[in-house]
Design a protein around this motif. Structure first.
Motif, PDB file in Angstrom:
ATOM      1  N   SER A 182       0.815  -1.210   0.000  1.00 32.27           N
ATOM      2  CA  SER A 182       0.000   0.000   0.000  1.00 32.27           C
ATOM      3  C   SER A 182       0.852   1.265   0.000  1.00 32.27           C
ATOM      4  O   SER A 182       0.319   2.362  -0.193  1.00 32.27           O
ATOM      5  CB  SER A 182      -0.928   0.011   1.215  1.00 32.27           C
ATOM      6  N   THR A 183       2.154   1.128   0.201  1.00 32.83           N
ATOM      7  CA  THR A 183       3.054   2.279   0.073  1.00 32.83           C
ATOM      8  C   THR A 183       3.863   2.200  -1.223  1.00 32.83           C
ATOM      9  O   THR A 183       4.857   2.908  -1.374  1.00 32.83           O
ATOM     10  CB  THR A 183       3.994   2.383   1.290  1.00 32.83           C
ATOM     11  N   ASP A 200       5.952   0.264  -2.488  1.00 31.36           N
ATOM     12  CA  ASP A 200       7.398   0.027  -2.336  1.00 31.36           C
ATOM     13  C   ASP A 200       7.993  -0.557  -3.612  1.00 31.36           C
ATOM     14  O   ASP A 200       7.619  -1.646  -4.042  1.00 31.36           O
ATOM     15  CB  ASP A 200       7.659  -0.951  -1.191  1.00 31.36           C
ATOM     16  N   ARG A 244      -3.378   4.748   4.279  1.00 32.30           N
ATOM     17  CA  ARG A 244      -2.806   4.914   2.940  1.00 32.30           C
ATOM     18  C   ARG A 244      -3.910   5.363   1.985  1.00 32.30           C
ATOM     19  O   ARG A 244      -4.868   4.619   1.750  1.00 32.30           O
ATOM     20  CB  ARG A 244      -2.208   3.614   2.417  1.00 32.30           C
ATOM     21  N   VAL A 270       0.615   8.810   3.492  1.00 30.20           N
ATOM     22  CA  VAL A 270       0.690   7.901   4.630  1.00 30.20           C
ATOM     23  C   VAL A 270       0.207   8.699   5.835  1.00 30.20           C
ATOM     24  O   VAL A 270       0.902   9.594   6.314  1.00 30.20           O
ATOM     25  CB  VAL A 270       2.121   7.386   4.852  1.00 30.20           C
ATOM     26  N   LEU A 297       3.872  10.571   0.932  1.00 31.40           N
ATOM     27  CA  LEU A 297       4.782   9.426   1.018  1.00 31.40           C
ATOM     28  C   LEU A 297       6.229   9.868   1.186  1.00 31.40           C
ATOM     29  O   LEU A 297       6.984   9.300   1.983  1.00 31.40           O
ATOM     30  CB  LEU A 297       4.640   8.576  -0.253  1.00 31.40           C
ATOM     31  N   SER A 337       7.038  10.772   4.756  1.00 30.78           N
ATOM     32  CA  SER A 337       6.733   9.760   5.765  1.00 30.78           C
ATOM     33  C   SER A 337       7.993   8.951   6.075  1.00 30.78           C
ATOM     34  O   SER A 337       9.011   9.084   5.396  1.00 30.78           O
ATOM     35  CB  SER A 337       5.652   8.820   5.224  1.00 30.78           C
ATOM     36  N   LEU A 391       8.595   6.146   5.229  1.00 31.72           N
ATOM     37  CA  LEU A 391       8.933   5.299   4.075  1.00 31.72           C
ATOM     38  C   LEU A 391      10.034   5.901   3.218  1.00 31.72           C
ATOM     39  O   LEU A 391      10.640   5.195   2.404  1.00 31.72           O
ATOM     40  CB  LEU A 391       7.687   5.033   3.231  1.00 31.72           C
ATOM     41  N   SER A 450      10.971  -0.304  10.339  1.00 30.83           N
ATOM     42  CA  SER A 450       9.967   0.742  10.212  1.00 30.83           C
ATOM     43  C   SER A 450       9.738   1.432  11.550  1.00 30.83           C
ATOM     44  O   SER A 450       9.966   0.860  12.626  1.00 30.83           O
ATOM     45  CB  SER A 450       8.651   0.156   9.713  1.00 30.83           C
ATOM     46  N   ASN A 453       5.128  -1.822   8.688  1.00 39.04           N
ATOM     47  CA  ASN A 453       4.428  -0.558   8.917  1.00 39.04           C
ATOM     48  C   ASN A 453       3.078  -0.724   9.594  1.00 39.04           C
ATOM     49  O   ASN A 453       2.443   0.274   9.935  1.00 39.04           O
ATOM     50  CB  ASN A 453       4.209   0.157   7.579  1.00 39.04           C
TER      51      ASN A 453
END
Length: 427
Positions: free
Chosen positions: A85-86, A88, A122, A131, A136, A139, A141, A263, A406
């Protein structure tokens, strides 16, 4: 089977299984590329968990295609490619290359990219991923040890990974309902767009998106995208929802927590667990590399830890400390060393009678589950959004909670055990 899914890491696969199960589908999770002879009867949805997020893009494509072919041959009517959901990834992939390969395999002319998971904070607005209330790129991340995410514009991120044009469908269109959204898909396709990032702010948006994706052979996104998909099949097919349980039976044996995620969420959970009195030991990456600390040492400490609380072994470090470690050992090398070590620890603990494991971190979870020889998981009760307990039904009999780094509330490591009900030795 109605829905087949390919997930790029094991915690994400478990998260997706939970979503499909919550929406009434009998769901199983398969670890690794399934064989052609694997039996899926009785399952409405099958999710294949790969460890493909950070491997070379060509290898991720091959693994994903092999898994998808098995699912389609077994009758899957819709395919989901599940990623974080991020979002990555790196500029080289692997989201874009895998999505395009699966588009070609399924003959899907236009598909969506929908990573949003509002329940976990998210959301996507005007193509930008948030986030919580932070972009993003602002954040935690941004400091991810393997896939630092410093560009919040998903159209821009995905276009760098794709050979075909990426478009955007904004929130105002989604608010008009599924028919307007379908029309927007067709309009974007007419202009040459082939993968469409979709704004998503609420669960209601996800259900609208799900309705608009009825008949779309390939859908890509986070676990949230599956929220609205089962209803499409409920309208045309009959499937019996599994019984919901508040607790899950677990095999007899001891419990342990193994955390490889760096995280901010996992680091906070470790602090809370330590403050609550859990026995805690930190894995020293430099000492492991130099042979001054071994997996045998760590496992021996856990085996002989006092009290009834589960011992916690962790390698999590803050961004500055992690950067120093990576500058000496290399980004991927240091991460791989942690994964191998914790996987070895888990194997030793299993052999010593541990049967309940809470594992933090997607890459760590994948390495440990592979080492333990787990092949198929049944989904149990939800601990926190996106994280259920599971129980192995192929390989050793274990209860496993596989947590994305996360995810989870601060007291996650403490409260998760309340959802387990240990069986007696003769059960």
């Amino acid at each position: 089977m109605l829905i087949g899914a390919v997930a790029d890491d094991i915690t994400g696969a478990t998260d997706l299984c939970l979503m499909l199960s919550r929406e009434g589908m009998r769901t199983i999770q398969v670890i690794g590329v399934p064989g052609d002879d694997m039996e899926f009867s009785g399952a409405d949805a099958v999710v294949v968990a790969l460890k493909s997020r950070t491997i070379p893009a060509s290898e991720a494509v091959d693994m994903s295609l092999a898994s998808a072919r098995v699912l389609l041959a077994a009758g899957a009517e819709q395919l989901i490619f599940k990623y974080c959901s991020t979002f990555d990834s790196t500029d080289a992939g692997n989201i874009g290359p895998v999505a395009e390969a699966l588009q070609d395999l399924t003959g899907t002319p236009v598909t969506i990219a929908c990573p949003s998971f509002p329940a976990a904070g998210r959301t996507v607005y005007k193509g930008h991923l948030f986030v919580g209330d932070r972009l993003l790129s602002e954040s935690p991340l941004k400091d991810h040890p393997l896939t630092p995410m410093r560009d919040p514009d998903l159209v821009r991120v995905l276009q760098r990974q794709c050979s075909r044009p990426v478009g955007l469908v904004q929130a105002d269109i989604i608010s008009r309902g599924p028919e307007a959204l379908k029309a927007a898909f067709a309009e974007q396709y007419a202009t040459g767009k082939r993968i469409l990032v979709v704004d998503t702010l609420t669960d209601a948006d996800l259900r609208i998106i799900g309705k608009a994706c009825a008949g779309m052979k390939l859908v890509t996104g986070g676990s949230g995208v599956a929220m609205g998909l089962p209803e499409n099949f409920r309208q045309t097919k009959e499937f019996t929802p599994p019984a919901k349980t508040a607790r899950m039976a677990s095999p007899p044996g001891r419990a342990a927590i193994l955390a490889g995620s760096c995280s901010a969420a996992t680091r906070g959970q470790i602090e809370v667990a330590e403050a609550a009195g859990l026995p805690v030991l930190r894995l020293d990456i430099a000492a492991i590399a130099q042979g001054r600390q071994t997996a045998a040492d760590l496992a021996d400490w856990a085996i002989h830890s006092a009290g009834d609380q589960p011992p916690l072994i962790y390698s999590s470090a803050g961004p500055d400390e992690l950067a120093k470690i990576q500058s000496v050992m290399g980004r991927h090398e240091s991460g791989a060393l942690v994964e191998r070590t914790l996987a070895d620890v888990a194997l030793r603990l299993k052999d010593a009678g541990f049967s309940r494991f809470l594992i933090a971190g997607g890459e760590t979870s994948g390495a440990i589950v592979e080492a333990l020889g787990v092949k198929v998981l049944l989904i149990g009760p939800e601990i926190d959004p996106g994280v259920p307990w599971t129980r192995s039904i192929s390989g050793p009999d274990l209860a496993l909670a596989l947590k994305s780094g996360n995810f989870g509330a601060k007291d996650f490591f403490l409260k998760a055990w309340d959802l387990l009900e240990m069986e007696t030795e003769d059960a």
